[in-house]
Write a protein that holds these residues in place. Structure first.
Motif: not given
Lengths: 102, 246
Positions: A22-23, A95, B20-23, B25, B53-54, B56-59, B61, B114, B116
């Motif tokens: 994923a990017r 967000r 673009d930066p990939i995701y 760990l 808890e994520p 910003g742009t974290e997610e 799993f 994860f 960016r």
């Protein structure tokens, strides 16, 4: 492997031929329970995009939909039943993050 | 392309590229349940007070073993009141914010956050070995010294049970769906919502299912128990998921 390239992942080294990554494409913050936002950099025409929503206030994220033709993301409160108590409190600090896999 | 770096997989999808930066760990750990029950193997985890808890742009799993399920419920513990006709009380598990319920043969829940690549600590810094890729802005897009997030697929699920073919072993799930009942006067019933089950090593299922137990309705006017003859939804909405390998 006898040739090629491998990447370091959570499951060890994986052949680059067999890996999907994923990017990060785009992100923006929202503070209203409904709204729209145009994201020209994102495309989901081949089904290899993803949009996630992270809340900062521990409340329920908005429901959202993406129009790939107009490049507009729309969000609003989930469809709630007016006849029963609603146990969700709607987030006003969240967000959206746009991902691509292709 | 006239210059730069692009490495693709067998599907011609970009794996390493300079746009673009990939995701990758960022952190991982194991959650312990804050509550157990009511059925054997049902556990609740309060993600909001943990490092899972994520932001910003974290997610985040969660790793799910074959045969187990997981559900996401962003609830508050206070559940309704006047002028509503009914109040819901005493759910067994649903008393925490940003809650994930889980059924498993083990009580702990492994998580992986994860982010960016340019938000991964020390990504793009000189390490003396390996390989790094930057875009034209100097943003690090890939670093061989970091753990690449290997994804499978993502999508949206409505009220129809959906089978997903994937060998991924972890999921990120957001759901807005909730319903309760029917409730016979004085009795309790299940809370239902989207449940993601890893049905085999190569498949998942996401469907509306039982997430919690112990809910009943009470009239706020006189405190007597009430009944809900049907199974009314509270929120009627989709779920969004993203599968990954951890």
């Amino acid at each position: 492997m006898s040739y090629g390239m491998q990447l370091f992942t959570n499951q060890g080294l994986v052949d680059v031929a067999n890996i999907e990554v994923a990017r990060f494409v785009y992100t923006f913050s929202g503070t209203s329970t409904s709204g729209t936002h145009t994201v020209t950099a994102f495309d989901d025409s081949n089904g290899l995009g993803h949009i996630s929503c992270i809340t900062n206030d521990k409340k329920a994220p908005p429901q959202f939909s993406w129009n790939n033709s107009t490049k507009v993301l729309s969000w609003q409160a989930p469809n709630s039943n007016p006849n029963v108590p609603n146990i969700f409190q709607q987030s006003t600090s969240f967000r959206f993050v746009f991902w691509r896999f292709d | 392309m006239s210059y730069g770096v692009t490495i693709t997989n067998s599907q011609n999808h970009k794996v390493i590229q300079d746009g673009d930066p990939i995701y990758a760990l960022k952190r991982s750990g194991t959650l312990s349940p804050v509550k157990q029950g009511p059925e054997t193997g049902w556990y609740a985890y309060d993600v909001s007070v943990s490092s899972a808890e994520p932001t910003g742009t974290e997610e985040v799993f969660f790793k799910v073993n074959v045969g187990n399920w997981i559900a996401h419920k962003p609830f508050f513990s206070w559940l309704g009141g006047p002028p509503w006709q009914y109040q819901y009380y005493e759910p067994e598990l649903s008393q925490y914010n940003s809650l994930w319920n889980h059924s498993s043969n083990q009580s702990t829940l492994p998580y992986y956050v994860f982010d960016r690549m340019d938000n991964i600590p020390n990504a793009g810094n000189p390490s003396g070995y390996g390989m790094q890729v930057f875009n034209s802005n100097g943003t690090v897009c890939w670093d061989s010294n970091k753990v690449t997030n290997r994804v499978s697929r993502g999508g949206t699920v409505g009220s129809t049970s959906t089978n997903i073919s994937s060998t991924a072993n972890a999921i990120s799930l957001r759901s807005w769906q909730a319903a309760v009942g029917p409730i016979v006067n004085g009795n309790r019933n299940y809370l239902t919502g989207h449940v993601a089950t890893r049905t085999s090593t190569s498949a998942w299922n996401i469907a509306i299912g039982n997430q919690d137990w112990g809910w009943f309705a009470r009239s706020p006017s006189d405190g007597t128990t009430a009944q809900i003859p049907n199974s009314p939804y509270i929120n009627n909405a989709d779920a969004r998921y993203l599968l990954a390998y951890v």
